[in-house]
Design a protein around this motif. Structure first.
Motif, PDB file in Angstrom:
ATOM      1  N   ARG A  30     -19.810 -35.316 -31.064  1.00 50.00           N
ATOM      2  CA  ARG A  30     -20.866 -36.334 -31.138  1.00 50.00           C
ATOM      3  C   ARG A  30     -21.109 -36.970 -29.768  1.00 50.00           C
ATOM      4  O   ARG A  30     -22.255 -37.222 -29.383  1.00 50.00           O
ATOM      5  CB  ARG A  30     -20.455 -37.395 -32.162  1.00 50.00           C
ATOM      6  CG  ARG A  30     -21.504 -38.440 -32.447  1.00 50.00           C
ATOM      7  CD  ARG A  30     -20.944 -39.468 -33.420  1.00 50.00           C
ATOM      8  NE  ARG A  30     -21.888 -40.540 -33.697  1.00 50.00           N
ATOM      9  CZ  ARG A  30     -21.569 -41.673 -34.295  1.00 50.00           C
ATOM     10  NH1 ARG A  30     -20.306 -41.869 -34.692  1.00 50.00           N
ATOM     11  NH2 ARG A  30     -22.479 -42.603 -34.510  1.00 50.00           N
ATOM     12  N   ILE A  54     -26.095 -40.141 -31.702  1.00 50.13           N
ATOM     13  CA  ILE A  54     -26.142 -39.132 -32.761  1.00 50.13           C
ATOM     14  C   ILE A  54     -25.402 -39.667 -33.986  1.00 50.13           C
ATOM     15  O   ILE A  54     -24.313 -40.235 -33.853  1.00 50.13           O
ATOM     16  CB  ILE A  54     -25.491 -37.817 -32.283  1.00 50.13           C
ATOM     17  CG1 ILE A  54     -26.214 -37.296 -31.039  1.00 50.13           C
ATOM     18  CG2 ILE A  54     -25.501 -36.771 -33.389  1.00 50.13           C
ATOM     19  CD1 ILE A  54     -27.666 -36.973 -31.245  1.00 50.13           C
ATOM     20  N   LEU A  95     -21.026 -36.753 -37.522  1.00 49.93           N
ATOM     21  CA  LEU A  95     -21.120 -35.313 -37.764  1.00 49.93           C
ATOM     22  C   LEU A  95     -20.078 -34.837 -38.766  1.00 49.93           C
ATOM     23  O   LEU A  95     -19.010 -35.451 -38.918  1.00 49.93           O
ATOM     24  CB  LEU A  95     -20.895 -34.541 -36.452  1.00 49.93           C
ATOM     25  CG  LEU A  95     -21.809 -34.842 -35.273  1.00 49.93           C
ATOM     26  CD1 LEU A  95     -21.332 -34.078 -34.050  1.00 49.93           C
ATOM     27  CD2 LEU A  95     -23.244 -34.477 -35.588  1.00 49.93           C
ATOM     28  N   ASP A 103     -25.315 -33.347 -38.875  1.00 49.19           N
ATOM     29  CA  ASP A 103     -25.032 -34.785 -38.946  1.00 49.19           C
ATOM     30  C   ASP A 103     -25.380 -35.313 -40.338  1.00 49.19           C
ATOM     31  O   ASP A 103     -25.877 -34.577 -41.191  1.00 49.19           O
ATOM     32  CB  ASP A 103     -25.741 -35.552 -37.820  1.00 49.19           C
ATOM     33  CG  ASP A 103     -27.256 -35.554 -37.954  1.00 49.19           C
ATOM     34  OD1 ASP A 103     -27.765 -35.446 -39.085  1.00 49.19           O
ATOM     35  OD2 ASP A 103     -27.944 -35.675 -36.921  1.00 49.19           O
ATOM     36  N   GLU A 104     -25.127 -36.587 -40.547  1.00 44.27           N
ATOM     37  CA  GLU A 104     -25.308 -37.150 -41.889  1.00 44.27           C
ATOM     38  C   GLU A 104     -26.785 -37.245 -42.287  1.00 44.27           C
ATOM     39  O   GLU A 104     -27.101 -37.495 -43.448  1.00 44.27           O
ATOM     40  CB  GLU A 104     -24.641 -38.524 -41.982  1.00 44.27           C
ATOM     41  CG  GLU A 104     -25.217 -39.569 -41.064  1.00 44.27           C
ATOM     42  CD  GLU A 104     -24.509 -40.908 -41.196  1.00 44.27           C
ATOM     43  OE1 GLU A 104     -25.071 -41.908 -40.725  1.00 44.27           O
ATOM     44  OE2 GLU A 104     -23.399 -40.955 -41.775  1.00 44.27           O
TER      45      GLU A 104
END
Length: 315
Positions: free
Chosen positions: A31, A42, A45, A71-72
């Motif tokens: 990240r 970001i 992750l 990523d989320e």
């Protein structure tokens, strides 16, 4: 053959794919790297998948992604380390994009708007395009209307560790790209980037890990012996091909052409066999036409004394 020396794990730079993959397996470190590259924070992750194989069919060429994660917010990131300059990297990124898209869009989903945003990032220790830039970002743009961007959610980024446009990119990105090829305590300490300091902490952790050291040794030996096996197989095939070609040329064109082209070990053996057949035929012709004995015929042909017993047995 003397076995090549293995570079110690502690001396590897991040440009080495093994160290890069090990370091990037940690979601927070990955990240940090993506935040530096993209110039923005970001979201958290998933744990990265390294050396991820993507295959859509047994008939289609598969790919192996260095570091793959999401990523989320479901944005997909594929981060690749590339030290060898190849002409096909641009089209390779296109192929990667196609297979990644195919793999992430589940069957039966009718709405293509659900296709994930993706970033394919190649970190290179050379300038692929030759413009001296640290970063080359590609998105589809309309040729007729340059400001009209095709918002398809796909971004491809090519990074060059040896860029020259320091005033056009963030100092943090410049420091990180230099650090890729000079992954030392001194380089990290000289940086003002807290992200880079944390990345280096992860690098030191990996370098000091006994488990990682064992994996590194195993990976190095597997690669070394695979290369040696391929080399030996290639040598054997080359010798066999040379022998067959030399034999054919020796039989058809005789001793002179075989000698000129029979420099490889296999071809020399083929030449010898072709020459032997030619001499044997000449002995038989002399014996038949001039009524000479085998020894008289070999004497006339100046066959070396050490070879005559071989021909006697063949007549």
């Amino acid at each position: 053959m003397k076995k090549r020396n293995m570079v110690p794990l502690q001396e590897l730079n991040l440009a080495d794919r093994f160290l890069f993959d090990e370091v990037m397996e940690d979601p927070q470190t990955h990240r940090e790297v993506l935040s530096i590259i993209l110039g923005k924070e970001i979201p958290p992750l998933e744990r990265a998948q390294t050396e991820k194989e993507v295959r859509i069919s047994s008939l289609a060429r598969s790919i192996r992604l260095d570091v793959f994660t999401m990523d989320e917010e479901t944005t997909v990131y594929d981060t690749e380390m590339q030290q060898e300059k190849k002409k096909d990297l641009a089209k390779r990124s296109r192929y990667y994009q196609g297979l990644i898209d195919t793999g992430i869009l589940k069957p039966g989903i009718p709405d293509y708007e659900l296709l994930n945003n993706t970033y394919i990032i190649l970190i290179m220790t050379f300038d692929l395009f030759g413009y001296g830039k640290y970063c080359y970002t590609f998105k589809p743009v309309c040729q007729e209307v340059p400001g009209c961007i095709l918002e398809d959610g796909a971004t491809r980024i090519f990074l060059n560790t040896r860029g020259e446009n320091d005033d056009e990119v963030s100092p943090e990105l410049v420091e990180f790209l230099h650090y890729i090829e000079n992954t030392t305590d001194q380089a990290a300490q000289a940086s003002k980037s807290e992200r880079l300091h944390r990345i280096h902490d992860r690098v030191r952790e990996v370098r000091q890990s006994e488990k990682v050291g064992v994996r590194y040794m195993q990976a190095w030996e597997e690669k070394y012996y695979a290369q040696e096996e391929a080399r030996e197989l290639g040598l054997a095939e080359g010798l066999a091909e040379g022998r067959e070609k030399g034999l054919a040329e020796g039989l058809v064109e005789g001793r002179e052409k075989g000698l000129a082209e029979g420099r490889a070990e296999g071809r020399e053996k083929g030449l010898a066999e072709g020459r032997a057949d030619t001499i044997l035929e000449s002995i038989r012709n002399l014996m038949e036409t001039l009524k000479l004995s085998a020894d008289q015929a070999m004497e006339a042909l100046k066959v070396p004394a050490g070879e005559r017993e071989k021909y006697r047995a063949m007549i």
